[in-house]
Motif scaffolding. Structure first.
Motif, PDB file in Angstrom:
ATOM      1  N   LEU A  31      34.235  44.030  42.851  1.00 26.73           N
ATOM      2  CA  LEU A  31      35.413  43.961  43.706  1.00 26.73           C
ATOM      3  C   LEU A  31      35.058  44.486  45.091  1.00 26.73           C
ATOM      4  N   LEU A  32      35.213  43.658  46.068  1.00 28.96           N
ATOM      5  CA  LEU A  32      34.962  44.016  47.457  1.00 28.96           C
ATOM      6  C   LEU A  32      36.269  44.463  48.090  1.00 28.96           C
ATOM      7  N   LYS A  33      36.307  45.691  48.583  1.00 32.69           N
ATOM      8  CA  LYS A  33      37.494  46.204  49.256  1.00 32.69           C
ATOM      9  C   LYS A  33      37.535  45.668  50.686  1.00 32.69           C
ATOM     10  N   VAL A  34      38.686  45.156  51.079  1.00 35.02           N
ATOM     11  CA  VAL A  34      38.806  44.487  52.378  1.00 35.02           C
ATOM     12  C   VAL A  34      40.034  45.014  53.118  1.00 35.02           C
ATOM     13  N   LYS A  35      39.861  45.297  54.398  1.00 37.37           N
ATOM     14  CA  LYS A  35      40.984  45.605  55.283  1.00 37.37           C
ATOM     15  C   LYS A  35      41.425  44.308  55.963  1.00 37.37           C
ATOM     16  N   HIS A  36      42.611  43.833  55.571  1.00 39.48           N
ATOM     17  CA  HIS A  36      43.131  42.572  56.090  1.00 39.48           C
ATOM     18  C   HIS A  36      44.652  42.618  55.945  1.00 39.48           C
ATOM     19  N   ASP A  37      45.337  41.849  56.736  1.00 39.83           N
ATOM     20  CA  ASP A  37      46.799  41.886  56.701  1.00 39.83           C
ATOM     21  C   ASP A  37      47.375  41.501  55.344  1.00 39.83           C
ATOM     22  N   HIS A  38      46.695  40.599  54.628  1.00 41.77           N
ATOM     23  CA  HIS A  38      47.275  40.062  53.394  1.00 41.77           C
ATOM     24  C   HIS A  38      46.397  40.241  52.164  1.00 41.77           C
ATOM     25  N   ILE A  39      45.174  40.710  52.338  1.00 40.11           N
ATOM     26  CA  ILE A  39      44.236  40.773  51.212  1.00 40.11           C
ATOM     27  C   ILE A  39      43.623  42.160  51.138  1.00 40.11           C
ATOM     28  N   ARG A  40      43.551  42.720  49.936  1.00 44.12           N
ATOM     29  CA  ARG A  40      42.948  44.043  49.750  1.00 44.12           C
ATOM     30  C   ARG A  40      41.645  43.976  48.970  1.00 44.12           C
ATOM     31  N   TYR A  41      41.516  43.012  48.063  1.00 48.82           N
ATOM     32  CA  TYR A  41      40.313  42.890  47.248  1.00 48.82           C
ATOM     33  C   TYR A  41      39.854  41.441  47.197  1.00 48.82           C
ATOM     34  N   VAL A  42      38.541  41.275  47.144  1.00 49.00           N
ATOM     35  CA  VAL A  42      37.959  39.961  46.896  1.00 49.00           C
ATOM     36  C   VAL A  42      36.954  40.130  45.763  1.00 49.00           C
ATOM     37  N   GLU A  43      37.087  39.306  44.749  1.00 51.82           N
ATOM     38  CA  GLU A  43      36.173  39.374  43.611  1.00 51.82           C
ATOM     39  C   GLU A  43      34.978  38.466  43.872  1.00 51.82           C
ATOM     40  N   ALA A  44      33.759  38.976  43.604  1.00 45.79           N
ATOM     41  CA  ALA A  44      32.547  38.209  43.897  1.00 45.79           C
ATOM     42  C   ALA A  44      31.493  38.465  42.834  1.00 45.79           C
ATOM     43  N   ARG A  45      30.710  37.445  42.602  1.00 43.90           N
ATOM     44  CA  ARG A  45      29.562  37.606  41.693  1.00 43.90           C
ATOM     45  C   ARG A  45      28.333  38.083  42.458  1.00 43.90           C
ATOM     46  N   VAL A  46      28.199  37.671  43.713  1.00 37.90           N
ATOM     47  CA  VAL A  46      27.107  38.120  44.578  1.00 37.90           C
ATOM     48  C   VAL A  46      27.685  38.431  45.952  1.00 37.90           C
ATOM     49  N   VAL A  47      27.233  39.529  46.551  1.00 35.36           N
ATOM     50  CA  VAL A  47      27.650  39.911  47.902  1.00 35.36           C
ATOM     51  C   VAL A  47      26.414  40.004  48.786  1.00 35.36           C
ATOM     52  N   VAL A  48      26.484  39.370  49.960  1.00 29.02           N
ATOM     53  CA  VAL A  48      25.410  39.459  50.956  1.00 29.02           C
ATOM     54  C   VAL A  48      25.943  40.256  52.138  1.00 29.02           C
ATOM     55  N   ASP A  49      25.320  41.389  52.410  1.00 32.69           N
ATOM     56  CA  ASP A  49      25.724  42.247  53.524  1.00 32.69           C
ATOM     57  C   ASP A  49      24.917  41.856  54.757  1.00 32.69           C
TER      58      ASP A  49
END
Length: 413
Positions: A129-147
């Motif tokens: 679970l990727l925590k996100v600061k956004h007006d409408h979204i708090r979490y994004v679920e991902a299998r792979v994350v590229v920073d």
């Protein structure tokens, strides 16, 4: 919101990773913390022609093509190097970043603006679970994350990856009315008094318009980079004359990591790429070309693991090996070169410049075989020629001996 791959940062590295993953058929999301792609810009936009060919970069982003450079020593001794054809393109970074992001979207990726990733839960699990600061979204679920955040990877630090590298603090002014030498040649200025820990530059864009800036070592010099640049524009014997009629149109600033890559560029289902992983050359600060390579490698590794061809551990090893093979040697080489250059005083740099100014054959060798992307290819042949050239100029024996000894000691480490 659930995705196969989430890429954090829509610069050239991140957009290339998103494009590669989306093209492989993965459900891909590209996150950008700012409201517009490419803003604010943070670099001179100097990219080799090789990168344009290898990654089919959009030509309509090119503002100028450069084939040479003028070098100024601390006491303003000068020599120049020129290639037969243009080796670099100076680009509009905002336009380039936007075009590469559009390429990723055309391949099927989605884009979310004004979305800042600040945390990651479940690292190493099948889905995190990727925590996100956004007006409408708090979490994004991902299998792979590229920073691909750039030089200040907040996300990587939050999950405990060791990303603390020395950093350059840079600033540049885009100016009109600059009196540079040639429109197809950059100018580089050296000296600890004006440019502590690195160098200053003039990068021409077109007639009278140029990017003028410098970097300083953040861990060695506490004076703000902007103060250093203002001082150089006021009092540097050459730079001040070239910019005395200049008018500042834009100001850009940022940080550049040195002595990368980071020790751990992959953990679980998180990969670091580009500036976040320290994929910048320590000699010049350049990182776009190697960042593009890292972005592509990250997208390909994600595709392989999600196709069942790699485990998490194998993905880590695969991605690290691909990056090491592609440019790891060069990062290591430029790190050692930076350490060697940091050993020399301004007086010794003046001797080196005098030597190169007098050694035309040596300069021709550099022009013929020098490669800014792969600098190590020239180093050892150049060291051998330096040793033989010393016999013709006894006055150079002392500083050439120091170069040879310092090179030997540093490259043994």
């Amino acid at each position: 919101m659930t995705y196969d791959v989430v890429v954090v940062g829509a610069g050239p590295t991140g957009s290339t990773a998103a494009y590669t993953a989306a093209k492989a058929g993965l459900k891909t999301l590209l996150l950008e913390e700012h409201s517009q792609i490419g803003r604010p810009a943070h670099c001179t936009g100097k990219i080799t022609a090789r990168a344009f060919q290898e990654f089919n970069l959009p030509r309509d982003c090119v503002l100028n093509t450069v084939r040479g450079a003028f070098f100024y020593s601390p006491s303003n001794l000068q020599f120049s190097l020129f290639k037969d054809r243009g080796e670099f393109h100076i680009v509009d970074r905002e336009k380039l970043d936007r075009k590469l992001a559009e390429r990723a979207l055309d391949a099927g990726a989605e884009l979310l603006l004004e979305a800042k990733a600040y945390g990651l839960e479940g690292l190493g699990k099948p889905n995190c679970l990727l925590k996100v600061k956004h007006d409408h979204i708090r979490y994004v679920e991902a299998r792979v994350v590229v920073d691909a955040e750039g030089s200040t990877p907040l996300l990587a630090e939050r999950v405990g990856l060791p990303c603390q590298l020395p950093r350059l603090k840079g600033i540049q002014y885009e100016m009109e009315g600059v009196d540079f030498n040639e429109v197809d040649a950059v100018e580089l200025y050296f000296g600890r008094r004006m440019f502590p820990g690195f160098f200053g530059w003039i990068v021409p864009l077109d007639t009278g318009r140029a990017r003028v800036g410098l970097c300083v070592r953040g861990d060695l010099w506490k004076t703000p980079a902007r103060s250093c640049l203002e001082k150089a524009l006021r009092s540097h014997p050459v730079l001040s004359k070239k910019t005395r009629r200049g008018k500042v149109k834009h100001v850009q600033g940022g940080e550049i990591p040195l002595h990368g890559p980071v020790k751990e560029c992959c953990r679980g289902n998180l990969m670091l790429a580009g500036g976040a992983a320290g994929h910048n050359k320590s000699t010049s600060g350049g990182g776009i070309y190697f960042g593009l390579k890292a972005g592509k490698a990250a997208g390909e590794a994600a595709a392989q693991i999600l196709a069942g061809g790699l485990s998490w551990l194998q993905m880590s090893n695969h991605y690290a090996v691909v990056c090491e093979k592609a440019f790891g040697r060069e990062l290591n080489f430029t790190s050692k070169m930076r350490r060697m250059l940091d050993e020399f005083s301004d007086q010794e740099l003046d001797c080196i410049f005098r030597f190169l100014a007098e050694e035309e054959k040596l300069r021709r060798e550099i022009e013929r075989y020098g490669d800014t992307d792969y600098q190590s290819r020239l180093f050892f042949p150049l060291i051998l020629k330096l040793g033989s050239s010393t016999l013709k100029r006894p006055w150079s024996f002392r500083f050439i001996s120091k170069i040879l000894l310092t090179s030997f000691m540093i490259f043994l480490r």
